[in-house]
Design a protein around this motif. Sequence first.
Motif, short mmCIF file in Angstrom:
data_model
loop_
_atom_site.label_atom_id
_atom_site.label_comp_id
_atom_site.label_asym_id
_atom_site.label_seq_id
_atom_site.Cartn_x
_atom_site.Cartn_y
_atom_site.Cartn_z
N MET A 122 0.85 -1.19 0.00
CA MET A 122 0.00 0.00 0.00
C MET A 122 0.89 1.24 0.00
SD MET A 122 -2.95 1.18 2.73
CE MET A 122 -3.95 -0.25 2.39
N ASP A 123 0.62 2.14 -0.95
CA ASP A 123 1.35 3.40 -1.07
C ASP A 123 0.43 4.52 -0.60
OD1 ASP A 123 2.79 5.62 -1.76
OD2 ASP A 123 3.44 4.86 -3.71
N ASP A 124 0.73 5.07 0.56
CA ASP A 124 -0.13 6.10 1.13
C ASP A 124 -0.16 7.37 0.29
OD1 ASP A 124 -0.96 4.64 3.38
OD2 ASP A 124 0.95 5.03 4.39
N ALA A 125 0.98 7.70 -0.34
CA ALA A 125 1.01 8.93 -1.15
C ALA A 125 0.10 8.79 -2.36
CB ALA A 125 2.45 9.21 -1.59
N LYS A 126 0.15 7.64 -3.04
CA LYS A 126 -0.73 7.42 -4.19
C LYS A 126 -2.19 7.38 -3.76
CE LYS A 126 2.57 5.02 -7.17
NZ LYS A 126 2.86 3.75 -7.90
N ASP A 127 -2.45 6.72 -2.64
CA ASP A 127 -3.83 6.68 -2.15
C ASP A 127 -4.35 8.07 -1.80
OD1 ASP A 127 -3.79 3.98 -2.49
OD2 ASP A 127 -3.36 3.50 -0.40
N PHE A 128 -3.45 8.92 -1.27
CA PHE A 128 -3.87 10.28 -0.95
C PHE A 128 -4.23 11.05 -2.23
CE2 PHE A 128 -2.84 14.77 0.06
CZ PHE A 128 -3.82 14.97 1.03
N GLU A 129 -3.47 10.82 -3.28
CA GLU A 129 -3.78 11.48 -4.55
C GLU A 129 -5.15 11.03 -5.06
OE1 GLU A 129 -3.32 14.18 -7.48
OE2 GLU A 129 -1.99 13.85 -5.75
N LYS A 130 -5.45 9.73 -4.93
CA LYS A 130 -6.76 9.23 -5.33
C LYS A 130 -7.86 9.86 -4.47
CE LYS A 130 -5.07 4.76 -6.97
NZ LYS A 130 -5.10 3.29 -6.76
N THR A 131 -7.57 10.04 -3.18
CA THR A 131 -8.57 10.65 -2.30
C THR A 131 -8.86 12.09 -2.73
OG1 THR A 131 -7.76 9.27 -0.48
CG2 THR A 131 -9.11 11.19 0.08
N ARG A 132 -7.82 12.83 -3.04
CA ARG A 132 -8.02 14.21 -3.50
C ARG A 132 -8.80 14.26 -4.81
NH1 ARG A 132 -2.64 17.73 -3.27
NH2 ARG A 132 -4.21 19.37 -3.61
N GLN A 133 -8.47 13.35 -5.73
CA GLN A 133 -9.22 13.30 -6.99
C GLN A 133 -10.69 12.99 -6.74
OE1 GLN A 133 -7.23 10.48 -9.49
NE2 GLN A 133 -5.39 11.73 -9.73
N ALA A 134 -10.95 12.09 -5.78
CA ALA A 134 -12.34 11.77 -5.47
C ALA A 134 -13.07 12.97 -4.87
CB ALA A 134 -12.38 10.58 -4.50
N PHE A 135 -12.38 13.72 -4.00
CA PHE A 135 -12.98 14.94 -3.46
C PHE A 135 -13.34 15.91 -4.59
CE2 PHE A 135 -11.14 14.19 0.92
CZ PHE A 135 -12.35 14.26 1.56
N THR A 136 -12.41 16.07 -5.51
CA THR A 136 -12.66 16.99 -6.63
C THR A 136 -13.82 16.53 -7.48
OG1 THR A 136 -10.30 17.53 -6.64
CG2 THR A 136 -11.59 18.13 -8.60
N LEU A 137 -13.88 15.22 -7.75
CA LEU A 137 -14.96 14.69 -8.58
C LEU A 137 -16.31 14.87 -7.91
CD1 LEU A 137 -15.73 13.19 -11.18
CD2 LEU A 137 -15.35 11.04 -9.98
N LEU A 138 -16.34 14.83 -6.60
CA LEU A 138 -17.59 14.98 -5.87
C LEU A 138 -17.93 16.45 -5.63
CD1 LEU A 138 -17.35 12.11 -3.26
CD2 LEU A 138 -18.88 12.25 -5.20
#
Length: 1849
Positions: free
Chosen positions: A299-315
Amino acid sequence: MSVSELYSQYTRVWIPDLDEVWRSAELTKDYKEGEKSLQLRLEDETIREYPIDVQSNQLPFLRNPDILVGENDLTALSYLHEPAVLHNLKVRFLESNHIYTYCGIVLVAINPYEQLPIYGQDVIYAYSGQNMGDMDPHIFAVADEAYKQMARDEKNQSIIVSGESGAGKTVSAKYAIRYFATVGGSASDTNIEEKVLASSPIMEAIGNAKTTRNDNSSRFGKYIQIGFDKSHHIIGANVRTYLLEKSRVAFQAEDERNYHIFYQLCAAASLPEFKELSLTCAEDFFYTSQGGDTSIEGMDDAKDFEKTRQAFTLLGVRESHQISIFKIIASILHLGNVEIQAERDGDSCGISPQDEHLNNFCRLLGVEHSQMEHWLCHRKLVTTSETYVKTMSLQQVINARNALAKHIYAQLFGWIVEHINKALHTSLKQHSFIGVLDIYGFETFEVNSFEQFCINYANEKLQQQFNSHVFKLEQEEYMKEQIPWTLIDFYDNQPCIDLIEAKLGILDLLDEECKVPKGTDQNWAQKLYDRHSGSQHFQKPRMSNTAFIVVHFADKVEYLSDGFLEKNRDTVYEEQINILKASKFPLVADLFHDDRDPVPATTTPGKGSSSKIHVRSARPLLKAPNKEHKKTVGHQFRTSLHLLMETLNATTPHYVRCIKPNDEKLPFHFDPKRAVQQLRACGVLETIRISAAGYPSRWAYHDFFHRYRVLVKKSELANTDKKAICKSVLERLIKDPDKFQFGRTKIFFRAGQVAYLEKLRADKFRAATIMIQKTVRGWLQKVKYRRLKRATLTLQRCCRGHLARRLAEHLRRTRAAVVLQKQYRMQRARLAYQRVRRAVLIIQAFARGLFVRRIYQQVLAEHKATIIQKHVRGCLARRHFQQLRGAAIVIQCAFRMFKAKQELKALKIEARSAEHLKRLNVGMENKVVQLQRKIDDQNKEFKTLSEQLSTVTNAYAMEVEKLKEELAHCQQSQDGGSSPRLQEEVESLQTELQRAHSERKVLEDAHARETDELRKRVADLEQENALLKDEKEQLNNQILCQSKGDFAQSSAKEDQRAQELEEERSRYQNLVKEYSRLEQRYDNLRDELTIIKQTPGHRRNPSNQSSLESDSNYPSISTSEVGDTEDALQQVEEIGLEKAAMDMTVFLKLQKRVRELEQERKKLQVQLEKREQQDSKKAQEEQPKNDLDLDQDADLAYNSLKRQELESENKKLKNDLNELRKAVADQAAESSSTHGSPDSYSLLLNQLKLANEELEVRKEEVLILRTQIVSADQRRLAGKSTEPNINARTSWPNSEKHVDQEDAIEAYHGVCQTNSKTEDWGYLNEDGELGLAYQGLKQVARLLEAQLQAQSREHEEEVEGLKAQVETLKEELEKQQQTFCQTLLLSPEAQVEFGVQQEISRLTNENLDLKELVEKLEKNERKLKKQLKIYMKKVQDLEAAQALAQSEKKRHELNRQVTVQRKEKDFQGMLEYHKEDEALLIRNLVTDLKPQMLAGTVPCLPAYILYMCIRHADYINNDLKVHSLLTSTINGIKKVLKKHNDDFEMTSFWLSNTCRLLHCLKQYSGDEGFMTQNTAKQNEHCLKNFDLTEYRQVLSDLSIQIYQQLIKISEGTLQPMIVSAMLENESIQGLSGMKPTGYRKRSSSMVDGDNSYCLEAVIRQMNSFHTVMCDQGLDPEIILQVFKQLFYMINAVTLNNLLLRKDVCSWSTGMQLRYNISQLEEWLRGRNLHQSGAVQTMEPLIQAAQLLQLKKKTPEDAEAICSLCTALSTQQIVKILNLYTPLNEFEERVTVAFIRTIQAQLQERNDPQQLLLDFKHMFPVLFPFNPSSLTMDSIHIPACLSLEFLNEV
């Protein structure tokens, strides 16, 4: 069956085991009732005696037959008990790697701890719409069942996913949501399904954490409710959460982590935008480092954080809000690191003002530092009279700090969920919904606290609902089948639930204790002991006074009461909250305000769901911080749980039970102990127990008959009713009537009865096998005996043969001697006879010759006499004939003269009465009068000439008389002697003769010198020509050398280019398909917009374009740049600024380009006008001179010839250039084995040679041309002709050859000079041939040199152009490779977005280039049109002059001209219509046309009619008419196809007509490449004025769209038939046998259902397709491609179902598949379609069928499988081997070791990771040019089309 029969020898049973829970054993002897033990043999061959309790007589569980092991549904097992369930799950999980198994209505999912390729888009589409019993168990099957029931029953659904931590609940729920998002995607552009999927990364980040059991454990429960509209498309969603584990924020156990978001934020702390958070690594913070290791493997926390930010933006969460969220999370970490220092007294403590973390905490939250520092260490006590501020101890401060941190996180969690719901909320009306419940399973630990109590309480409620639902389903099944219903006793956990939630229950007492001012956990525990000690579900531990035990449905759980009150109160000090409320950041203050209203969970009742249940948010409303009114955590959880149960009870539930196979997280490792615990806890065994209590095994009559027909007697088969046969068989085989029941459609069996029937069936097969073996062995012995007998007979035959051969040899020798004697004697007699015979023949020959010669002499004499008579008679006859002919001629002449006079008189009379001519043609009267006057003048002239002739004749006669008299007088004078005057004259004549001889000699010498000079010059010219040829050869050699060097380089790249071309074609056709989809979507949106914008008043349409032009997607021929700009602006206004923003850059570029082109156009227009003015002035000045110039004739001849020569030569050069380019492009594709230069350059050499030959011919033609010009000039100068000989050009040979204007003028001046020189040497020879030859050769040499240089320059420029194109292609290829490499590094979503952006930019650039090209072509077109008009005017004037001159000279030419005009009235293959009839034409010929109306006519008749209309518009040079007709036709076809989007016949009809219209536009375009097969008549029907290349491309794109729609319709028709016909239907009767199917029945079991198809139905359907396409004249090449695509779809669908269905992976299915495929191949050969490549597309299915039939035991078998299955991937081969299921117990299963061997041998393959084939893949279609042999004038238009308004031209 009795117990002794069941427990007989060799029966296998299950016995308990401490390590493996259950262990298999086999009885070594029969068991008799009353015995105290069983003699067993274990699997390791050890003997064991198993004791039996005599009182309970509890015998061990019986084991199911091996044939039933590994079934998809646990209820299909005959013996339903715990060991059978456990063993079946273990076999499926370990041996077949199947993680999903059905257990009635429950899907059991075992976590594999490994990524499996079974969740792709292809798998989703494979399960979509399928019957649940047809496919292997899968989470997609459950989701599809819920989706179908929602659509079919109009009822809300729920999917309940449960299991303990680490079992895979979150992943299962995620995949279910992904299925709904894929299948039920939104119909609009809201992309709500992407937002639903985007909520998962956010919820996992803020709600999931690592535990000892799971790396991504959900620490809260959630219910995701997905809303659908009436069309079953997703329109919105809502998320409800339950019981967030807040304690994890402040405390983590060993080897656990806090929530993921903390570690993700620390991993991204180095980013510039997060510098102000003052974060470091996670090990530096107390709240993230308590569990030890802060990282998770994989698990890469930095990559997962980027996905989280993208999800925030999409929502839709703004960037500022995201930063605020991250600040709050960072502040929690800083709060945990605040250092609290205890004072000396121990009752107070403090915080250093310089504490860095407290400063960061206050700065990030925007609160007062001093106030927070004070209230962290103090608390306020409020009494009725006073308020006290009290210090707190160190532990109290730490507890208060942790409580504050937990409260902040909980509030933030609720805020994020609230905003997710806002983003997923919709204003549309919700028609139905599907809920996915991801909730924690039953939990029991060493220390269980308040969280475990709430979790187990929720599971008690869910288990009660589950039990009642299962019981209800069982009851409904029995009632539906009319089975006598008996009450089944099942566990009811209502008492346990009452213990927890009833009045004065555990939760009630807990809330009461929380209200007590000094309530403690011990007091609460004591109250529980006092109140519930008598309850059967409550117990008190022996060794503890603070713990209590609750007997749950799954197990007993001991709870420690410490901390219950504190967690239930969830106390946070009011002073700290007030400080946060005063934050300067709005988001922080909003989190803690009391009046903040949460977003409603669903829509309002007026616009929301049609459900009767009002779904509310699980998050309670925050009220005033008054302790008396504040609800406890337990009360809130109980309320939200009741709401959840109301929602679930109002829906149809579907259950998924997740099982954790081991605690070590090892992939495909099964721990029986852990699995049994979870099976007991999740209710699977309860389902089994309820089923086993009744009739668990159920068979349809059809399936039962096919499975057990071997047990049917022959007499019973006489009955045709299968139901009666089944009853008869069961009553005969099973004596106890209670063991089975007959329902309406099924037979119900008690537990164990199916196993008994399987035993009887196996015994029957065993007896049959023994009989077969006995027969085969007897047959083998007979074969051996016969072989020995044949050997003995052979030996005897050989011996007897040897003796016979000896006797025969003796007889043969004796006979040979006799024959020799006979032959010798015969020879002697023959010689004597022949001598006598020859003598007789000689005598006869001489005698006969004598007689014949005599006869010949007589015949010869008679023949000569006959000849003499013949000639005499012929001479007499000819004389007589000549006399008669002379008389006849005299008579004829007289008669004809008489007739001619009569006719002349009649003509004169008719000429005088010309009234009828005046009525017919008024203009002819003047002409007739003129002609009459001319005739009169000619008569007068004739009379004058006659009088002159008579005068001259009389004078001549008188002169003759005078000469005669003089002659007589001279003769008389000569008699007197010779005159001296005559002698003098003779001498003078002789002198002149001598002088003439001398002059002639001088001239001959001069002529000889000139001849030598000319010969010398000719030699020089020949030498110069030879040098030019040498230079040409050198150029050719250079070209060859260059081609050899380039050929080696280009040949390696040609295959890659061909592949890229194929890929580009596929992408282009996919773009065409996507374009058609977007166009359809645009039409729908436009219709909706029209409906929305309709108002009662009149609204003017701002568009000036017609409806046809607005529908057209292609620009008009005459559309200007300004019009395009206005249309673009109008589109921006209509679409709106938001949607047009992305295209604004393109629009600005286009607008700028339009302005530049407009300026350039104006400049060119000014230059053109100036040039025309100058030319007109020059023409006016030179006009008088030209009238007097003697060379006017040559100029007129040149101007008239120049146009024809330019047109013909231009066309020829274009064709040559196209052939050269084609040859150069194809040079790398040619094989190097030809041992010669490439074809392209050999073609170039051939063309150069032809050019040389043509130049040689040109020399002769130039000489002749010069001669004729000189002769014409001489005649004009001599005065023989006063008018220019314009028509002389018609007699010049090869006049249409191209001559350069400058070269022709120079050659003409040279001829004029030659004319002047002929005056000097004209007396040498009469025609001046030598001088003309000299001048002509000189000019020809110059022309040849200029043309050769021009060709060399053109070739060099072309080579440089091709090199530049190659370099450009290389650069583009490198750019594409770089782009592709960059794209591979991106995520799939980013790849899609990047690909769309690249495609948009590419299309934009192409659009700009095409616009520039269109503008250039329009300019050239206008220029050429103007020149053409000028030339046409000159030609018309010239032709008018010629016609006038001819009419004055010869009247009969007028009659011939009239005759030609009458021939033009014949049908020329053109149809004329008026502009107002265009809509009627399109309606009758396109929109309302039915294919049945044209039955029996010419195929593709509408295409021919449309082309004839286009040809007429081209003939009259009407570009607007051509554009309007083609645009209307294309739009009409699109509307018809949109209306009949599921009609195969209509789609095929318009595909054939569109292709035929495209072929006609190519065939009659005038391009020689398309005219090679045309006849001369067809070449006359070519287009003359317009180049419709753009419309050919439009029609090609339209053909691609129609082809794709045709494939879609045919696939939609065939796809429901494929699985049933190819896999389920018994093509070979009796080959397959049905197996038990469990709760879910297969669709193939419904023998009379609508879903059953056979192979004959598929073949009939394909016959129908083939017949329709052939009848409608579709090109054979397209038909081949259609069936190739259909066969690929058959292959893909069949193979995908084979890979997803365990029940069809058997030997018999392989045999059925081989037979079905052979039938399809035979059908292809019968229709002559075997060359289409359809069989090659079936290769994976053929190999899969062979794989099912191959032997699968030894390594040799594995090697054979690997070498055979080349078209199957490694995953597909392994999947088929894992799924392989024997239908009979005599067949062995595929061992795990054999599968591992296969994997080891195939590991070197680089196969794709995709398991299933993409059945939606479409091969790129090609439309080869197929010219028609019909001519346009031979086509008849039937009356049924109602096209009477069309006029034949």
